[in-house]
Design a protein around this motif. Structure first.
Motif, PDB file in Angstrom:
ATOM      1  N   ARG A  43       0.830  -1.214   0.000  1.00  0.00           N
ATOM      2  CA  ARG A  43       0.000   0.000   0.000  1.00  0.00           C
ATOM      3  C   ARG A  43       0.861   1.260   0.000  1.00  0.00           C
ATOM      4  NH1 ARG A  43      -3.105  -3.586   2.675  1.00  0.00           N
ATOM      5  NH2 ARG A  43      -2.275  -3.210   4.741  1.00  0.00           N
ATOM      6  N   ILE A  44       1.918   1.258   0.781  1.00  0.00           N
ATOM      7  CA  ILE A  44       2.835   2.407   0.822  1.00  0.00           C
ATOM      8  C   ILE A  44       3.452   2.612  -0.560  1.00  0.00           C
ATOM      9  CG2 ILE A  44       5.054   3.235   1.717  1.00  0.00           C
ATOM     10  CD1 ILE A  44       4.292   1.758   4.380  1.00  0.00           C
ATOM     11  N   VAL A  48       3.095   5.925  -2.969  1.00  0.00           N
ATOM     12  CA  VAL A  48       4.280   6.657  -3.402  1.00  0.00           C
ATOM     13  C   VAL A  48       4.351   6.707  -4.923  1.00  0.00           C
ATOM     14  CG1 VAL A  48       6.814   6.564  -3.468  1.00  0.00           C
ATOM     15  CG2 VAL A  48       5.615   6.240  -1.300  1.00  0.00           C
ATOM     16  N   ASN A  49       4.100   5.577  -5.553  1.00  0.00           N
ATOM     17  CA  ASN A  49       4.174   5.521  -7.018  1.00  0.00           C
ATOM     18  C   ASN A  49       3.087   6.323  -7.709  1.00  0.00           C
ATOM     19  OD1 ASN A  49       6.448   3.901  -6.976  1.00  0.00           O
ATOM     20  ND2 ASN A  49       5.264   2.014  -6.960  1.00  0.00           N
ATOM     21  N   GLU A  50       1.984   6.552  -7.001  1.00  0.00           N
ATOM     22  CA  GLU A  50       0.899   7.356  -7.558  1.00  0.00           C
ATOM     23  C   GLU A  50       1.037   8.835  -7.211  1.00  0.00           C
ATOM     24  OE1 GLU A  50      -2.611   5.450  -6.073  1.00  0.00           O
ATOM     25  OE2 GLU A  50      -2.506   3.849  -7.575  1.00  0.00           O
ATOM     26  N   GLY A  51       2.114   9.175  -6.511  1.00  0.00           N
ATOM     27  CA  GLY A  51       2.379  10.566  -6.173  1.00  0.00           C
ATOM     28  C   GLY A  51       1.648  11.061  -4.942  1.00  0.00           C
ATOM     29  N   GLY A  52       1.145  10.155  -4.132  1.00  0.00           N
ATOM     30  CA  GLY A  52       0.372  10.563  -2.962  1.00  0.00           C
ATOM     31  C   GLY A  52       1.093  10.313  -1.739  1.00  0.00           C
TER      32      GLY A  52
END
Length: 52
Positions: A43-44, A48-52
Motif C-alpha cells: 500500500r505504501i 508513493v508511485n501514484e504521487g500521494g
C-alpha cells in the motif's frame, strides 16, 4: 497447514528490503503478521508511485 517455503522467502525478502528488519526478527512474526506487513508495504509503494 503447510506454508510454501518459496512464498515465505518472498515475504521475508520483501519486508527485509523495505523495512531493513533482520531476518531473525521477521521469522519471529506469525504468517498472518508477515502477510499484514507485506500488504502494508504494498500500500505504501502504491501511494508513493501514484504521487500521494
Amino acid at each position: 497447514m503447510t506454508y510454501a517455503l518459496p512464498r515465505m522467502r518472498e515475504e521475508i525478502a520483501y519486508i527485509a528490503y523495505h523495512f531493513h528488519w533482520p531476518r531473525e526478527e521477521i521469522l519471529d512474526l506469525t504468517h498472518d503478521e508477515r502477510r499484514q506487513w507485506a500488504g502494508e508495504i504494498a500500500r505504501i509503494n502504491t501511494r508513493v508511485n501514484e504521487g500521494g
